[in-house]
Design a protein around this motif. Structure first.
Motif, mmCIF file in Angstrom:
data_model
loop_
_atom_site.group_PDB
_atom_site.id
_atom_site.type_symbol
_atom_site.label_atom_id
_atom_site.label_comp_id
_atom_site.label_asym_id
_atom_site.label_seq_id
_atom_site.Cartn_x
_atom_site.Cartn_y
_atom_site.Cartn_z
ATOM 1 N N ASN A 194 0.815 -1.220 0.000
ATOM 2 C CA ASN A 194 0.000 0.000 0.000
ATOM 3 C C ASN A 194 0.845 1.266 0.000
ATOM 4 O O ASN A 194 1.983 1.261 0.482
ATOM 5 C CB ASN A 194 -0.878 0.030 1.254
ATOM 6 C CG ASN A 194 -2.165 -0.738 1.071
ATOM 7 O OD1 ASN A 194 -2.728 -0.764 -0.023
ATOM 8 N ND2 ASN A 194 -2.638 -1.362 2.131
ATOM 9 N N PRO A 195 0.253 2.366 -0.486
ATOM 10 C CA PRO A 195 0.868 3.672 -0.261
ATOM 11 C C PRO A 195 0.828 3.979 1.244
ATOM 12 O O PRO A 195 0.200 3.243 2.019
ATOM 13 C CB PRO A 195 -0.022 4.630 -1.057
ATOM 14 C CG PRO A 195 -1.326 3.925 -1.176
ATOM 15 C CD PRO A 195 -1.026 2.458 -1.177
ATOM 16 N N THR A 196 1.472 5.074 1.641
ATOM 17 C CA THR A 196 1.521 5.383 3.076
ATOM 18 C C THR A 196 0.696 6.609 3.442
ATOM 19 O O THR A 196 0.463 6.865 4.614
ATOM 20 C CB THR A 196 2.979 5.607 3.535
ATOM 21 O OG1 THR A 196 3.552 6.654 2.749
ATOM 22 C CG2 THR A 196 3.798 4.344 3.375
ATOM 23 N N LYS A 197 0.276 7.368 2.442
ATOM 24 C CA LYS A 197 -0.530 8.558 2.731
ATOM 25 C C LYS A 197 -1.469 8.779 1.544
ATOM 26 O O LYS A 197 -1.037 8.684 0.395
ATOM 27 C CB LYS A 197 0.392 9.765 2.904
ATOM 28 C CG LYS A 197 -0.342 11.020 3.308
ATOM 29 C CD LYS A 197 0.649 12.122 3.668
ATOM 30 C CE LYS A 197 -0.111 13.338 4.148
ATOM 31 N NZ LYS A 197 0.781 14.355 4.722
ATOM 32 N N THR A 198 -2.749 9.068 1.835
ATOM 33 C CA THR A 198 -3.693 9.214 0.727
ATOM 34 C C THR A 198 -4.572 10.444 0.916
ATOM 35 O O THR A 198 -4.673 10.992 2.004
ATOM 36 C CB THR A 198 -4.595 7.970 0.598
ATOM 37 O OG1 THR A 198 -5.360 7.811 1.790
ATOM 38 C CG2 THR A 198 -3.784 6.717 0.333
ATOM 39 N N PHE A 199 -5.198 10.861 -0.176
ATOM 40 C CA PHE A 199 -6.173 11.956 -0.147
ATOM 41 C C PHE A 199 -7.221 11.677 -1.224
ATOM 42 O O PHE A 199 -7.034 10.800 -2.069
ATOM 43 C CB PHE A 199 -5.499 13.316 -0.322
ATOM 44 C CG PHE A 199 -4.915 13.592 -1.686
ATOM 45 C CD1 PHE A 199 -3.828 12.875 -2.173
ATOM 46 C CD2 PHE A 199 -5.456 14.589 -2.494
ATOM 47 C CE1 PHE A 199 -3.289 13.143 -3.433
ATOM 48 C CE2 PHE A 199 -4.919 14.873 -3.753
ATOM 49 C CZ PHE A 199 -3.835 14.146 -4.209
ATOM 50 N N ASN A 200 -8.324 12.412 -1.171
ATOM 51 C CA ASN A 200 -9.376 12.115 -2.160
ATOM 52 C C ASN A 200 -9.994 13.346 -2.810
ATOM 53 O O ASN A 200 -10.948 13.226 -3.587
ATOM 54 C CB ASN A 200 -10.481 11.240 -1.550
ATOM 55 C CG ASN A 200 -11.219 11.941 -0.423
ATOM 56 O OD1 ASN A 200 -11.203 13.181 -0.337
ATOM 57 N ND2 ASN A 200 -11.855 11.188 0.442
#
Ligand code: ZN
Length: 351
Positions: A194-200
């Motif tokens: 997985n990535p370590t930081k996300t936004f939407n």
């Protein structure tokens, strides 16, 4: 869902054939295959000062493009390529240009050819940023693109047997089989990470020291896409929102969202240089051509439905217009008609 899975498996097989691989220094029946070099897989293109694209070569391992941006203090990597061996090659290229640390990486979307190297960067402590949906799909939906280990082992054994049976004078066939074996080896090393930081929504600004990179999200290719803009260099990394002279994979796409997304990007960055997800470094005219392909596909399929065509008739009759026959990945032409048909009928996403 089952049909989709089968279609995806088919797409992967096409990608395997299309993108191929070359050996990792193994011994074949007639000669030792040289260890692959980065220049066999992708070409590093300087797009602006401190801004580089890694453009995948036909037959190269990575499948999709990547790139990197060098600031005063640190480096950002845009997309992590197909597999650990490919991102390791890219890291070696970066380190030949700068000794600054890689601080950030971006996953433009979850597709394996843009995230398969994540484990290498996470192990190096690099923060990987992506859309929220990548956190959901990276380790679930990606399994459709990554055959099970025993399946990969069987395919590798089959290819190795074929290679042993192929005479030395059939160099092209041997090279293709060698690339296939290398690809199986590379896929076997992937641990979906997985990535370590996300936004939407909105934007995220990353500071590389005297240089900023702005990330933003817009819908179209998967519903979880991020692109990057480097303001001081006027460069856009589109991920798979942008394809240059290449037919796209629409398997997760919503074309009715994608066309306005491209209109917005083109309006916002009319003079930028574009690093697309597939194809060469591009100008806005190339991205406009791609936008027009999608718009044209939508219009033709819509007309076909109005004329009463079934999906099979549409696939048969709505052939690729002449102007797009120079595009790469023509194997997507027919599946794209089917995906467009289902989107317009409201039957594409049933789960
Ligand atoms: Zn993609």
């Amino acid at each position: 869902m089952r049909a989709t899975a089968i279609k995806l498996a088919g797409a992967l097989l096409i990608a395997i054939t299309l993108c191929g691989m070359s050996g990792v220094g193994y011994v074949s029946s007639s000669r030792v295959v040289a260890a692959p070099k980065a220049e066999d897989d992708f070409q590093i293109v300087k797009v602006a000062d401190g801004v580089y694209a890694a453009i995948t070569k036909p037959g190269g391992l990575p499948s999709g493009n990547a790139g990197f941006v060098i600031g005063k203090d640190s480096v950002l990597v845009f997309d992590t390529l197909l597999a650990p061996v490919a991102i390791e090659e890219l890291i070696a290229e970066i380190q030949s240009i700068t000794k600054l640390p890689i601080k950030f990486a971006v996953n433009s979307h979850y597709h394996l050819d843009h995230t398969g190297g994540n484990q290498v960067l996470v192990a190096r402590g690099v923060q990987i940023i992506a859309h929220d949906n990548v956190m959901i799909w990276q380790t679930t939906k990606n399994k459709r693109f990554l055959p099970a280990p025993e399946d990969l082992a069987k395919r590798k054994a089959d290819a190795a047997k074929q290679l042993a049976d192929t005479p030395a004078d059939q160099a092209d066939k041997r090279a293709q089989l060698e690339r296939s074996i290398r690809r199986m080896d590379a896929l076997m090393t992937i641990k979906l990470t997985n990535p370590t930081k996300t936004f939407n929504s909105g934007t995220m600004t990353l500071d590389l020291g005297k240089r900023k990179v702005i990330l933003a999200t817009l819908p179209g290719h998967t519903g979880g896409d991020v692109f990057a803009y480097v303001p001081d260099a006027n460069v856009v990394f589109t991920g798979d929102l942008g394809w240059s002279k290449t037919l796209p994979n629409l398997v997760d796409a919503t074309v009715s969202d994608w066309v306005p997304t491209l209109d917005q990007i083109l309006k916002q960055y009319p003079t930028a240089k574009y690093v697309p997800g597939h194809g060469n470094v591009a100008e806005s005219a190339d991205i406009k051509d791609f936008r027009d392909y999608l718009d044209d596909l939508r219009a033709r399929v819509k007309q076909g439905i109005a004329n009463g065509l079934t999906v099979d008739q549409a696939k048969q009759q709505l052939t690729l217009p002449e102007k797009y026959k120079v595009f790469a990945f023509k194997n997507f032409a027919v599946p794209n008609v089917e995906d467009m048909y289902k989107e317009l009928k409201g039957t594409k996403f049933t789960n």
